[in-house]
Design a protein around this motif. Structure first.
Motif, PDB file in Angstrom:
ATOM      1  N   ALA A  41       0.720  -1.297  -0.176  1.00 11.70           N
ATOM      2  CA  ALA A  41       0.073  -0.029  -0.104  1.00 11.70           C
ATOM      3  C   ALA A  41       0.936   1.120   0.060  1.00 11.70           C
ATOM      4  O   ALA A  41       1.891   1.146   0.629  1.00 11.70           O
ATOM      5  CB  ALA A  41      -0.906  -0.137   1.269  1.00 11.70           C
ATOM      6  N   THR A  42       0.578   2.230  -0.715  1.00 11.24           N
ATOM      7  CA  THR A  42       1.248   3.472  -0.894  1.00 11.24           C
ATOM      8  C   THR A  42       0.228   4.617  -1.186  1.00 11.24           C
ATOM      9  O   THR A  42      -1.014   4.405  -1.160  1.00 11.24           O
ATOM     10  CB  THR A  42       2.294   3.157  -1.781  1.00 11.24           C
ATOM     11  OG1 THR A  42       3.287   4.718  -1.652  1.00 11.24           O
ATOM     12  CG2 THR A  42       1.972   3.161  -3.152  1.00 11.24           C
ATOM     13  N   ALA A  43       0.716   5.786  -1.415  1.00  6.88           N
ATOM     14  CA  ALA A  43      -0.044   6.807  -1.877  1.00  6.88           C
ATOM     15  C   ALA A  43      -0.171   6.693  -3.608  1.00  6.88           C
ATOM     16  O   ALA A  43       0.849   6.368  -4.226  1.00  6.88           O
ATOM     17  CB  ALA A  43       0.456   8.317  -1.611  1.00  6.88           C
ATOM     18  N   ALA A  44      -1.380   7.154  -3.993  1.00  6.41           N
ATOM     19  CA  ALA A  44      -1.537   6.934  -5.500  1.00  6.41           C
ATOM     20  C   ALA A  44      -0.542   7.869  -6.140  1.00  6.41           C
ATOM     21  O   ALA A  44       0.003   7.534  -7.302  1.00  6.41           O
ATOM     22  CB  ALA A  44      -2.945   7.357  -5.983  1.00  6.41           C
ATOM     23  N   HIS A  45       0.003   8.980  -5.589  1.00  7.56           N
ATOM     24  CA  HIS A  45       0.589   9.762  -6.280  1.00  7.56           C
ATOM     25  C   HIS A  45       2.113   9.160  -6.234  1.00  7.56           C
ATOM     26  O   HIS A  45       2.974   9.851  -7.180  1.00  7.56           O
ATOM     27  CB  HIS A  45       0.673  11.197  -5.844  1.00  7.56           C
ATOM     28  CG  HIS A  45       1.339  11.526  -4.520  1.00  7.56           C
ATOM     29  ND1 HIS A  45       0.654  11.577  -3.448  1.00  7.56           N
ATOM     30  CD2 HIS A  45       2.621  11.545  -4.249  1.00  7.56           C
ATOM     31  CE1 HIS A  45       1.436  11.712  -2.481  1.00  7.56           C
ATOM     32  NE2 HIS A  45       2.819  11.823  -3.020  1.00  7.56           N
ATOM     33  N   CYS A  46       2.305   8.295  -5.751  1.00  2.00           N
ATOM     34  CA  CYS A  46       3.660   7.524  -5.661  1.00  2.00           C
ATOM     35  C   CYS A  46       3.887   6.553  -6.912  1.00  2.00           C
ATOM     36  O   CYS A  46       5.031   6.137  -7.164  1.00  2.00           O
ATOM     37  CB  CYS A  46       3.856   6.961  -4.472  1.00  2.00           C
ATOM     38  SG  CYS A  46       4.117   7.990  -2.740  1.00  2.00           S
ATOM     39  N   LEU A  47       2.740   6.325  -7.490  1.00  2.00           N
ATOM     40  CA  LEU A  47       2.815   5.197  -8.701  1.00  2.00           C
ATOM     41  C   LEU A  47       2.406   5.790 -10.128  1.00  2.00           C
ATOM     42  O   LEU A  47       1.901   5.039 -11.077  1.00  2.00           O
ATOM     43  CB  LEU A  47       1.807   4.154  -8.280  1.00  2.00           C
ATOM     44  CG  LEU A  47       1.622   3.569  -7.213  1.00  2.00           C
ATOM     45  CD1 LEU A  47       0.683   2.649  -6.735  1.00  2.00           C
ATOM     46  CD2 LEU A  47       2.877   2.857  -6.900  1.00  2.00           C
ATOM     47  N   ASP A  48       3.100   6.896 -10.329  1.00  2.00           N
ATOM     48  CA  ASP A  48       3.150   7.534 -11.593  1.00  2.00           C
ATOM     49  C   ASP A  48       4.000   6.997 -12.501  1.00  2.00           C
ATOM     50  O   ASP A  48       3.554   6.804 -13.661  1.00  2.00           O
ATOM     51  CB  ASP A  48       3.557   9.011 -11.611  1.00  2.00           C
ATOM     52  CG  ASP A  48       2.436  10.056 -11.095  1.00  2.00           C
ATOM     53  OD1 ASP A  48       1.423   9.566 -10.870  1.00  2.00           O
ATOM     54  OD2 ASP A  48       2.801  11.234 -10.551  1.00  2.00           O
TER      55      ASP A  48
END
Length: 254
Positions: free
Chosen positions: A84-91
């Motif tokens: 799990a992480t922040a969505a903005h970390c998966l660009d």
């Protein structure tokens, strides 16, 4: 010469025994491990190397030589391979690798590539800060068959937390080579965003897990990408959309 009273001899013998026991205790206490002190609420300090910290790691742009830019954590899943992480970390998922337990330039549990990402449509279509929670499946970057949850364990996921729930954050500022830890009570910034006061959670801590009694209750992100100052951080509330994403990743992981 009159004999010494027996009770005086016994008293001196008892004193010698007590002194010997005290000396032994002093010697033994030197070798006993001292429990790591837990910082007070609202204080940020270096995180110890323990089971919880090993489940948290840094996200790198390709390799350990390319610098870490976000944080992620292993969560429980059927196939034992979800983070799990922040969505903005998966660009840029194709070039992102995860290093659980990263510390001082080393990845003791290996590097893990992303194999799939689970991001809400509200984030994909409009980068809605209320949808800044995401999940991803991972596999060994070296092509092995290990499962990350079998390697370091995983956090359960929890929703419907009280407005003032106390959480522990573990994360990696981009300029640090060890994770930081801070715990504090949260408050609702809005119906869809939580805030917490913890110093020194600067760039790189995005995606850090917010752990309530050892369960994932959010990730650092949301409002202003997690906040505009390192003293105050945010997380989107873990609601139905985030729970649906988690279920999709946890059940569909393969």
């Amino acid at each position: 010469m009159l004999p010494r009273p027996a009770h005086r001899a016994r008293t001196r013998q008892a004193s010698r025994i007590l002194l010997a026991l005290a000396a032994m205790a002093a010697l033994v206490s030197v070798d006993l491990p001292v429990a790591a002190a837990v910082p007070p609420l609202g204080v940020t300090a270096e995180a110890g190397s323990d089971q919880a910290a090993n489940r948290v790691g840094a996200l790198f742009a390709g390799s350990l030589d390319d610098g870490h830019f976000c944080t992620a954590a292993v969560v429980r899943s059927d196939d034992r391979n979800v983070i799990a992480t922040a969505a903005h970390c998966l660009d840029n998922p194709d070039t992102t690798v995860f290093a659980p337990g990263y510390r001082d330039g080393k990845a003791p549990y290996g590097l893990w590539k992303l194999t799939d990402v689970y991001v809400a449509p509200g984030w994909t279509d409009g980068r809605d800060p209320d949808e800044d929670i995401a999940f991803a499946t991972v596999a060994p970057a070296d092509g092995g068959t290990k499962r990350i949850q079998d390697t370091v364990g995983g956090f359960p996921v929890a929703t419907e937390q009280p407005d003032d729930v106390t959480v522990t954050i573990l994360g990696y500022p981009s300029e640090d080579e060890v994770p930081l830890r801070c715990a504090n009570a949260t408050s609702l910034f809005s119906e869809t965003q939580r805030r917490i006061d913890c110093p020194d959670l600067s760039g790189g801590t995005s995606g850090s897990p917010w752990l309530a009694d050892g369960a994932l209750a959010g990730v650092l992100g949301g409002y202003e990408g997690g906040g505009s100052v390192p003293e105050v951080s945010y997380s989107a509330v873990m609601g139905d959309q985030a729970l649906e994403l988690y279920r999709e990743a946890a059940v569909s992981a393969g």
